[in-house]
Motif scaffolding. Structure first.
Motif, PDB file in Angstrom:
ATOM      1  N   PRO A   1      55.548 -37.105  11.901  1.00 47.77           N
ATOM      2  CA  PRO A   1      56.003 -37.336  13.268  1.00 47.77           C
ATOM      3  C   PRO A   1      56.702 -38.688  13.389  1.00 47.77           C
ATOM      4  CG  PRO A   1      53.583 -37.275  13.138  1.00 47.77           C
ATOM      5  CD  PRO A   1      54.096 -37.010  11.780  1.00 47.77           C
ATOM      6  N   LYS A   2      57.648 -38.789  14.324  1.00 50.36           N
ATOM      7  CA  LYS A   2      58.327 -40.065  14.590  1.00 50.36           C
ATOM      8  C   LYS A   2      57.334 -41.150  14.967  1.00 50.36           C
ATOM      9  CE  LYS A   2      62.788 -38.424  15.874  1.00 50.36           C
ATOM     10  NZ  LYS A   2      63.603 -37.881  16.945  1.00 50.36           N
ATOM     11  N   GLY A   3      57.601 -42.354  14.543  1.00 53.11           N
ATOM     12  CA  GLY A   3      56.734 -43.460  14.913  1.00 53.11           C
ATOM     13  C   GLY A   3      55.451 -43.455  14.111  1.00 53.11           C
TER      14      GLY A   3
ATOM     15  N   TRP B   1      69.601 -22.511  18.703  1.00 51.61           N
ATOM     16  CA  TRP B   1      68.456 -23.342  19.098  1.00 51.61           C
ATOM     17  C   TRP B   1      68.862 -24.710  19.625  1.00 51.61           C
ATOM     18  CZ3 TRP B   1      63.389 -21.634  18.820  1.00 51.61           C
ATOM     19  CH2 TRP B   1      63.210 -20.399  18.183  1.00 51.61           C
TER      20      TRP B   1
ATOM     21  N   ARG C   1      54.432 -53.658  29.653  1.00 53.59           N
ATOM     22  CA  ARG C   1      53.844 -52.502  30.326  1.00 53.59           C
ATOM     23  C   ARG C   1      53.039 -52.917  31.550  1.00 53.59           C
ATOM     24  NH1 ARG C   1      50.760 -48.537  26.517  1.00 53.59           N
ATOM     25  NH2 ARG C   1      50.117 -47.921  28.593  1.00 53.59           N
TER      26      ARG C   1
ATOM     27  N   LYS D   1      55.850 -38.320  19.404  1.00 55.30           N
ATOM     28  CA  LYS D   1      56.916 -39.161  19.963  1.00 55.30           C
ATOM     29  C   LYS D   1      58.281 -38.518  19.746  1.00 55.30           C
ATOM     30  CE  LYS D   1      54.779 -43.585  19.722  1.00 55.30           C
ATOM     31  NZ  LYS D   1      54.459 -44.725  18.894  1.00 55.30           N
ATOM     32  N   GLY D   2      59.160 -38.702  20.707  1.00 55.12           N
ATOM     33  CA  GLY D   2      60.503 -38.166  20.558  1.00 55.12           C
ATOM     34  C   GLY D   2      60.552 -36.669  20.779  1.00 55.12           C
TER      35      GLY D   2
ATOM     36  N   ARG E   1      61.134 -33.221  22.331  1.00 56.70           N
ATOM     37  CA  ARG E   1      62.138 -32.783  23.300  1.00 56.70           C
ATOM     38  C   ARG E   1      61.807 -31.423  23.895  1.00 56.70           C
ATOM     39  NH1 ARG E   1      68.120 -33.332  21.328  1.00 56.70           N
ATOM     40  NH2 ARG E   1      68.250 -32.012  23.153  1.00 56.70           N
TER      41      ARG E   1
ATOM     42  N   LEU F   1      57.575 -32.861  27.628  1.00 58.12           N
ATOM     43  CA  LEU F   1      58.424 -32.506  28.770  1.00 58.12           C
ATOM     44  C   LEU F   1      57.795 -31.363  29.573  1.00 58.12           C
ATOM     45  CD1 LEU F   1      61.939 -32.556  27.045  1.00 58.12           C
ATOM     46  CD2 LEU F   1      60.555 -34.461  27.865  1.00 58.12           C
TER      47      LEU F   1
ATOM     48  N   MET G   1      51.866 -30.304  17.776  1.00 60.80           N
ATOM     49  CA  MET G   1      52.605 -30.671  16.584  1.00 60.80           C
ATOM     50  C   MET G   1      54.021 -30.113  16.696  1.00 60.80           C
ATOM     51  SD  MET G   1      51.846 -29.895  12.526  1.00 60.80           S
ATOM     52  CE  MET G   1      51.971 -28.110  12.607  1.00 60.80           C
ATOM     53  N   SER G   2      55.004 -30.863  16.215  1.00 54.28           N
ATOM     54  CA  SER G   2      56.352 -30.313  16.117  1.00 54.28           C
ATOM     55  C   SER G   2      56.397 -29.296  14.987  1.00 54.28           C
ATOM     56  CB  SER G   2      57.363 -31.423  15.808  1.00 54.28           C
ATOM     57  OG  SER G   2      57.448 -32.325  16.873  1.00 54.28           O
TER      58      SER G   2
ATOM     59  N   LEU H   1      53.994 -30.297   6.228  1.00 60.67           N
ATOM     60  CA  LEU H   1      54.277 -30.712   7.600  1.00 60.67           C
ATOM     61  C   LEU H   1      53.068 -31.458   8.160  1.00 60.67           C
ATOM     62  CD1 LEU H   1      56.292 -30.622   9.910  1.00 60.67           C
ATOM     63  CD2 LEU H   1      55.425 -28.380  10.535  1.00 60.67           C
ATOM     64  N   TYR H   2      53.295 -32.691   8.537  1.00 61.87           N
ATOM     65  CA  TYR H   2      52.251 -33.598   8.994  1.00 61.87           C
ATOM     66  C   TYR H   2      52.071 -33.583  10.502  1.00 61.87           C
ATOM     67  CZ  TYR H   2      49.746 -36.856   6.129  1.00 61.87           C
ATOM     68  OH  TYR H   2      48.802 -37.433   5.338  1.00 61.87           O
ATOM     69  N   MET H   3      50.849 -33.758  10.958  1.00 63.17           N
ATOM     70  CA  MET H   3      50.584 -33.962  12.385  1.00 63.17           C
ATOM     71  C   MET H   3      49.760 -35.227  12.539  1.00 63.17           C
ATOM     72  SD  MET H   3      48.652 -31.523  15.207  1.00 63.17           S
ATOM     73  CE  MET H   3      47.057 -31.477  14.406  1.00 63.17           C
TER      74      MET H   3
ATOM     75  N   GLY I   1      50.613 -40.544  26.086  1.00 65.08           N
ATOM     76  CA  GLY I   1      51.240 -41.722  26.701  1.00 65.08           C
ATOM     77  C   GLY I   1      50.664 -43.007  26.140  1.00 65.08           C
TER      78      GLY I   1
ATOM     79  N   PRO J   1      66.765 -35.182  27.376  1.00 65.28           N
ATOM     80  CA  PRO J   1      66.206 -35.200  28.736  1.00 65.28           C
ATOM     81  C   PRO J   1      66.591 -36.417  29.575  1.00 65.28           C
ATOM     82  CG  PRO J   1      64.485 -35.530  27.078  1.00 65.28           C
ATOM     83  CD  PRO J   1      65.739 -35.179  26.330  1.00 65.28           C
TER      84      PRO J   1
ATOM     85  N   ARG K   1      59.323 -24.632  18.099  1.00 64.93           N
ATOM     86  CA  ARG K   1      59.580 -26.076  18.147  1.00 64.93           C
ATOM     87  C   ARG K   1      58.298 -26.907  18.172  1.00 64.93           C
ATOM     88  NH1 ARG K   1      63.403 -24.153  22.023  1.00 64.93           N
ATOM     89  NH2 ARG K   1      65.532 -24.332  21.227  1.00 64.93           N
TER      90      ARG K   1
END
Lengths: 221, 221, 221, 221, 221, 221
Positions: free
Chosen positions: D90-92, B30, A94, C91-92, C94, C119, C57-58, D55-57, C159, B36, C146
């Motif tokens: 979440p991912k990661g 959906w 990075r 992360k991830g 969309r 995004l 949160m997703s 559902l986790y955040m 980030g 992206p 989403r």
């Protein structure tokens, strides 16, 4: 075809990375294109020159002693006309091993440009200089305390491709290609020829001829 | 709303991928936006047309026999007016299945553009042509000996989204959206309507009305 | 050096993310630069302002009740002059948590810009507004059904860097830097000084002095 | 075939994830297998039960108020016999939302097991309990100050697959499969049948019959 | 050293992947070890045999015609004694191209095992058979409608390494190594020798001699 | 609580990584757990000892001069009783910097074990030795010509966590935790206490008390 100053100019004006890549395939060297995340800072510029290599390591502290940039400075101060600094960085790096001051120093020595799979900073000034730099990303972090060149002029990997000092490097909007020293003269000669036949193909296709027939005629796509 | 030549022009002029995406959500579809990393080569261009699909496989040798581009050529030679070549590539693909010569051939047949999650090469010339191409990256490597279209006009996945020949594809600076054939007429009609109400919302917001109130009034964000 | 309206203007005109990053290193704060995939939508614009944070949160369904954008709207409606909306996404991700209507609303309140590792959509209009937005990518998908802001003005990660409401955010073509509230006055003062010495270094290097000697003289690279 | 207590036992004894997956394909539900990084802590155990979802955040601070585990505790305290806690992260994610104490509490309520794409800790004790837990990894970090269940019994995504409270979950050494509530009775019945024919195929193959012929005879592979 | 039936047995009993890898380095072949995510299903088993290759493509529909497993069946039905089925899959593949029935069929033909960078299912039964299978992961999804072998006995890439039909494959708990056909006799002979000297080194180290001295004496680490 | 030989034994017998991690959170050190891909070769073994660090760099050639393992040998030859070799490797590293011979040498010096985010080889023999090794993966490739230790006893990053020589390292089946030297005595004392209260909680839960009440009583989960 000797690669002298005149040829270097010709290559920069006429060739593009796709045609060189095709020719290297023909010569049996399939592994010559840097990964696609290595992009030009300025898509208008073309880079062609000989590689001088530096190998980066991630570090996690500032050493008390003297100069954290020692080998990188040595590499840049030793760049000759039409040479390209190629810096191989660890994956996930990075840090920006290259920036505007190094660009200024390199250009003052006649260097052709810089390629790294690490990051670069000072985009605004580098673009203003029209100095060709290709990088794996953009970011503001300095390398001090985060990374250091540990060896210079050894074989490295940059963007997934092996680069040896003395290889020729070609970069343009489509990416960066490494031309092994031993193949360079032949590759350049063949690429200059291939460029011409592509013009014929393009003209036929734009007239509406079918790809199938044009490909049968010229064997080029 | 029949999607005839006039509608196609209207869609290209008036709509953008965000509004189409919102409308598809409303219609219960959906999963319609390509990942992206699939970006336009030219952010000014808008793509709208019907999908013709090609499915790519990575290969690791050049076959002795004839034509490594056989099915890809067949696909391009068969493109009709306002069709879009959509090429689905394996993940981690480093090869360019599309370039300037294919763009020239496709345009000569009236095709609307190309979408791929693989790479593209010959940016300079493709941009000059103003031909809308959306790709997962940029790189100089030809597909010969590295990848091949194995099937055409079958369902594929491109940028993580299922695409079937006959689906409508819309692409602009914000990304690429797949409109299932069965939803297309309804989606286009709704999107053209929605565009209008957004103008009102924008005006109110720029006057300084609170989001909360504007959203309560129009239900649009 | 108090960071008042005049200083804010000065910072936007004179500083760049590299010099601020170097100064933060000197002050012992090494973890201040957002990951390099967070890029400006418009490379010409400079962002400087105070962080207001939102944590995303997703989600995987639209809730029957009322307003899926509730906390996001609350955050934007509460933005003050020279504040920056900073949205941390999983992360991830969309989904685009930010777009043109939010930009319009934020600007109407005098906000300085937006930073997100998610995004963004509506590039064309946001660029036309000259509103500084930095994002982890570009895509058309709305957040409804989403993703949702679950908390505002709490510490977040964006980030890969921790951001707390009240931190100062600086962004330009080289990336985004977070300046902890407690370090901000010192950092800005030091950065304004450092910018001057770099000019001397640049001049010496462009005259052809060796890096080694210039670095020995000024200790800057 | 009603899925009562007797059927549940039969399923756990006779079926395996591969045969259920094949049957779901046949029924038109192709997206039912969690990503392969979700693995059993104990490869000998079989899990079958009904999903209860959380559902986790990711969070980045400890909130002053009360109980960071509030909703997770509510979910576990409410588990009924043969239910499975399914936690989507979440991912990661590097945090363990599940461990031995939750396993003990869940088992005391008759729950069938736990599935998460996050991490799990306390392997030694969980394995000793013979409680079926499937996780995306193993790690010691507690969720407090790092993650929190924000919603329970809503649709989630776990290991890349949508899970709704009430779906049936089957897990064994080959992975985890989600059986939509509406398909469950049919799927279980078909799978119990298919298991029998596979025995015939296996016997023929081990006698040395060619795959081609055996497949032609039974249509199973 | 001819690699006949007796040598094959000797290799399986005496050698391990580390020593073969070292010897291949010495012979100038550096790129011979599959990526570390390719793991044995049973860490006790050793695999040694000749490669027969299959190249997989992701597909996204079930074709109306006949047999989705056609080429895979052809490959397995044609396996000879001590051959190894090596299946190269696309990156991110979530499908199991190999399972228990194929293992049964392969073993009935005297095949030595299977190596794939895709997934495998039916672990319980494959382990019971003591059939050596090395895979990139474990999962229940069948390949029908998701992937298909498109070519057999062509050069492929598996776990990041090129494999050609006829190469020798060695696998054990430490991973999988590809021994080019042309190097195999020499490599096996050298490896059998090297194994002996390692015993001496091990004994000296366990007596407490310093690594530095032992390495100076034997040049082995 | 001084960490002497008796304490070291006690820690190895009584503690586990989860409880130490919780205690470190309490002490305000949140970033102490190595990434979950760093796993024990033998899940039964417990590691506790003081870190000695080595920093690895990827290289791409064998240097003509002498000893490619020089610094690694120096580190191992200098290991003292109850020390742990901790080797930080570049991301994406595919090389094994550790194996059986180094384990033998380290054990002969009384070292407690090895932790690396790189690969390890010679599993069979290392497991037979019952020497605790934790690694980022398993693979047969030697480091010669691929990687080298460039610095020892400097701060490094291993599995995403900063490790300084002198830190205490604890590893078990749940993962690896770094205990900063300055926190170690306090952390060990607190962890030994916490272990006791967990027993009470476990007993209450297994009797069927609700989590909510048990957590309210003891504040432990």
């Amino acid at each position: 075809m000797k690669i002298d100053a005149a040829t270097i100019k010709l290559v920069r004006r006429r060739l593009y990375s796709g045609v060189i890549s095709d020719v290297l395939d023909t010569l049996g060297d399939w592994d010559h294109a840097l990964a696609p995340h290595v992009r030009p800072l300025d898509e208008e510029l073309v880079l062609f020159g000989r590689a001088r290599t530096g190998l980066y390591m991630s570090v996690y502290h500032v050493e008390g002693r003297a100069n954290p940039y020692e080998l990188e400075i040595a590499l840049v101060d030793d760049l000759k006309k039409d040479e390209v600094a190629v810096l191989g960085c660890p994956k996930g790096n990075r840090v920006a091993p290259w920036g505007e001051l190094l660009s200024t120093a390199a250009r003052a020595r006649g260097a052709a440009g810089c390629v790294t799979d690490g990051l670069v900073r000072d985009l605004r000034l580098i673009r203003k200089m029209k100095f060709p730099v290709f990088a794996g990303g953009i970011g503001p972090l300095d390398s001090k305390g985060r990374g250091a060149v540990m060896k210079i002029d050894v074989p490295i990997e940059c963007g997934g491709v092996r680069v040896t000092a003395g290889d020729w490097i070609f970069g343009d909007v489509d990416g960066v290609v490494v031309i092994r020293a031993a193949l360079a003269e032949k590759a350049v000669a063949l690429a200059l020829e291939k460029v011409k036949s592509e013009t014929t193909v393009r003209e036929e296709l734009s007239k509406g001829y079918r790809l199938k027939d044009v490909f049968a005629r010229h064997g080029i796509l």
